[in-house]
Design a protein around this motif. Structure first.
Motif, PDB file in Angstrom:
ATOM      1  N   VAL A  15      -7.144 -11.747 -36.701  1.00 24.54           N
ATOM      2  CA  VAL A  15      -6.592 -12.163 -35.206  1.00 24.54           C
ATOM      3  C   VAL A  15      -6.625 -10.790 -34.302  1.00 24.54           C
ATOM      4  O   VAL A  15      -5.872 -10.017 -34.705  1.00 24.54           O
ATOM      5  N   ARG A  16      -7.121 -11.000 -33.388  1.00 23.90           N
ATOM      6  CA  ARG A  16      -7.397  -9.967 -32.465  1.00 23.90           C
ATOM      7  C   ARG A  16      -6.482 -10.065 -31.035  1.00 23.90           C
ATOM      8  O   ARG A  16      -6.431  -8.971 -30.522  1.00 23.90           O
ATOM      9  N   ARG A  17      -6.170 -11.411 -30.681  1.00 24.65           N
ATOM     10  CA  ARG A  17      -5.250 -11.284 -29.660  1.00 24.65           C
ATOM     11  C   ARG A  17      -4.440 -12.666 -29.515  1.00 24.65           C
ATOM     12  O   ARG A  17      -4.614 -13.405 -30.448  1.00 24.65           O
ATOM     13  N   VAL A  18      -3.402 -12.478 -28.668  1.00 23.64           N
ATOM     14  CA  VAL A  18      -2.537 -13.609 -28.425  1.00 23.64           C
ATOM     15  C   VAL A  18      -2.789 -14.097 -27.146  1.00 23.64           C
ATOM     16  O   VAL A  18      -3.056 -13.577 -25.976  1.00 23.64           O
ATOM     17  N   ALA A  19      -3.072 -15.533 -27.056  1.00 18.92           N
ATOM     18  CA  ALA A  19      -3.597 -16.295 -25.801  1.00 18.92           C
ATOM     19  C   ALA A  19      -2.471 -17.274 -25.208  1.00 18.92           C
ATOM     20  O   ALA A  19      -1.748 -17.655 -26.055  1.00 18.92           O
ATOM     21  N   TRP A  20      -2.807 -17.705 -24.018  1.00 20.11           N
ATOM     22  CA  TRP A  20      -1.756 -18.765 -23.372  1.00 20.11           C
ATOM     23  C   TRP A  20      -2.605 -19.744 -22.521  1.00 20.11           C
ATOM     24  O   TRP A  20      -3.632 -19.048 -22.043  1.00 20.11           O
ATOM     25  N   LYS A  21      -2.246 -20.494 -22.256  1.00 21.94           N
ATOM     26  CA  LYS A  21      -2.781 -21.609 -21.389  1.00 21.94           C
ATOM     27  C   LYS A  21      -1.549 -22.144 -20.561  1.00 21.94           C
ATOM     28  O   LYS A  21      -0.750 -23.026 -21.163  1.00 21.94           O
ATOM     29  N   THR A  22      -1.665 -22.001 -19.251  1.00 21.24           N
ATOM     30  CA  THR A  22      -0.870 -22.811 -18.111  1.00 21.24           C
ATOM     31  C   THR A  22      -1.568 -23.407 -17.385  1.00 21.24           C
ATOM     32  O   THR A  22      -2.246 -22.923 -16.592  1.00 21.24           O
ATOM     33  N   GLY A  23      -1.416 -24.848 -17.571  1.00 23.07           N
ATOM     34  CA  GLY A  23      -1.929 -25.676 -16.774  1.00 23.07           C
ATOM     35  C   GLY A  23      -3.513 -25.721 -17.081  1.00 23.07           C
ATOM     36  O   GLY A  23      -4.005 -25.657 -18.129  1.00 23.07           O
ATOM     37  N   LEU A  24      -4.517 -25.269 -16.183  1.00 21.67           N
ATOM     38  CA  LEU A  24      -5.787 -25.103 -16.311  1.00 21.67           C
ATOM     39  C   LEU A  24      -6.126 -23.499 -16.389  1.00 21.67           C
ATOM     40  O   LEU A  24      -7.350 -23.343 -16.772  1.00 21.67           O
ATOM     41  N   LYS A  25      -5.191 -22.883 -16.436  1.00 19.73           N
ATOM     42  CA  LYS A  25      -5.596 -21.360 -16.571  1.00 19.73           C
ATOM     43  C   LYS A  25      -5.313 -20.791 -17.802  1.00 19.73           C
ATOM     44  O   LYS A  25      -4.235 -21.142 -18.512  1.00 19.73           O
ATOM     45  N   VAL A  26      -6.214 -19.796 -18.050  1.00 22.20           N
ATOM     46  CA  VAL A  26      -5.924 -19.170 -19.715  1.00 22.20           C
ATOM     47  C   VAL A  26      -5.967 -17.564 -19.512  1.00 22.20           C
ATOM     48  O   VAL A  26      -6.649 -17.008 -18.696  1.00 22.20           O
ATOM     49  N   GLY A  27      -5.153 -16.952 -20.417  1.00 20.49           N
ATOM     50  CA  GLY A  27      -5.061 -15.645 -20.459  1.00 20.49           C
ATOM     51  C   GLY A  27      -4.802 -15.055 -21.622  1.00 20.49           C
ATOM     52  O   GLY A  27      -4.494 -15.988 -22.544  1.00 20.49           O
ATOM     53  N   SER A  28      -4.790 -13.700 -21.942  1.00 23.73           N
ATOM     54  CA  SER A  28      -4.648 -13.281 -23.294  1.00 23.73           C
ATOM     55  C   SER A  28      -4.041 -11.865 -23.181  1.00 23.73           C
ATOM     56  O   SER A  28      -4.447 -11.231 -22.311  1.00 23.73           O
TER      57      SER A  28
END
Length: 306
Positions: A287-300
């Motif tokens: 497991v290399r990262r924590v990610a998130w999706k808000t609406g259509l936008k993705v970040g990590s």
């Protein structure tokens, strides 16, 4: 930059001129001229008066495209509803409210990909409309609005996810702060390995879809520590914490209907594909990262090395 340019004082000067001209004309003449203007603007007298007393209002200039296109990325138009493959919205859309999901990315090795692909094919024998969650990255780049295409190799496959939140919704004005909180909480956390101990079936909260998942074996304690911090964050935004007794998993296939991919289906696959299950338990992923999706936008945010 001004949107509308107004003249400095020409309008005021015109008003003064009209008033000044009116004082030079006898009252009865003023009344007659006003009557002529009301009855007809086609006579010479009426036309002259209209030109002197009526000011022409110019239309406001159109807004520049930099403003009219500013929020086009937030429009929720769907050019191809078929791409949802039978999925339905579990909550009506509310302007200014966005679905948010925080999770861990799990990129499968070639060996793991082959195992998961075989498990998906076994599920299709029991539930023909089973859909793989390993989608082709190349196909998505070519046409993001097309019906998802199942990946044929680990290199071209999207990641699986281990959820750290339930389905939650945030107001747009809170999303920036929420993302900053998540980034701050996890930016110093270390990478870790997870392994899988077998198959498990789940359904979503409103029972519209069911899932086949890889149940987490080792790595469970590390996930629990991350979850403690994630629960603290979502509570700040008056959102529900994760499930009381978390069963961490990475879903790899789904089907429409809460009773489609059931525990009986998962047990049947494990029974008939015993060798695959044994191979699965020998595999682990980093497991290399924590990610998130808000609406259509993705970040990590990347987890740190050892």
């Amino acid at each position: 930059m001004s949107l509308v340019h107004y003249t400095s004082s020409s309008d005021e000067e015109e008003e003064e001129k009209v008033v000044h001209d009116a004082t030079l004309i006898k009252p009865d003449a003023v009344a007659k001229r006003a009557l002529d203007t009301d009855e007809s603007t086609t006579t010479t007298t009426g036309a002259t008066t209209a030109s002197r007393t009526k000011r022409v209002r110019s239309a406001l200039p159109p807004l520049p495209s930099s403003l009219t296109d500013m929020f086009k990325d937030r429009e929720r138009t769907d050019k191809n509803p078929d791409r949802h493959q039978g999925r339905t919205r579990s909550r009506p859309h509310i302007d200014g409210s966005w679905p948010v999901h925080v999770y861990l990315d799990v990129k499968l090795s070639s060996e793991m990909f082959d195992i998961v692909h075989s498990l998906t094919e076994s599920a299709r024998k029991l539930v023909p409309k089973t859909i793989s969650m390993l989608q082709s990255i190349q196909a998505m780049r070519f046409n993001s609005n097309a019906i998802p295409v199942e990946a044929k190799s680990a290199e071209d496959a999207t990641e699986l996810h281990i959820s750290l939140t339930r389905p939650i919704y945030l107001q747009e004005l809170h999303i920036g702060r929420f993302v900053a909180d998540v980034r701050e909480a996890f930016k110093g956390k270390k990478r870790f390995n997870v392994s899988f101990s077998g198959l498990q079936a789940f359904s979503n909260d409103d029972k519209t879809r069911s899932f086949l998942s890889l149940r987490i074996g080792s790595g469970h304690s590390e996930l629990e520590r991350l979850l403690v911090e994630m629960d603290e964050i979502v509570e700040r935004y008056a959102q529900p914490k994760f499930y009381e007794e978390p069963e961490f998993h990475a879903s790899f296939a789904w089907a429409v209907g809460g009773d489609s991919l059931t525990k009986e289906v998962a047990d049947s696959i494990e029974e008939t594909e015993g060798e695959l299950g044994s191979d699965l338990r020998q595999c682990s992923v980093l497991v290399r990262r924590v990610a998130w999706k808000t609406g259509l936008k993705v970040g990590s945010v990347d987890l740190t090395g050892e």
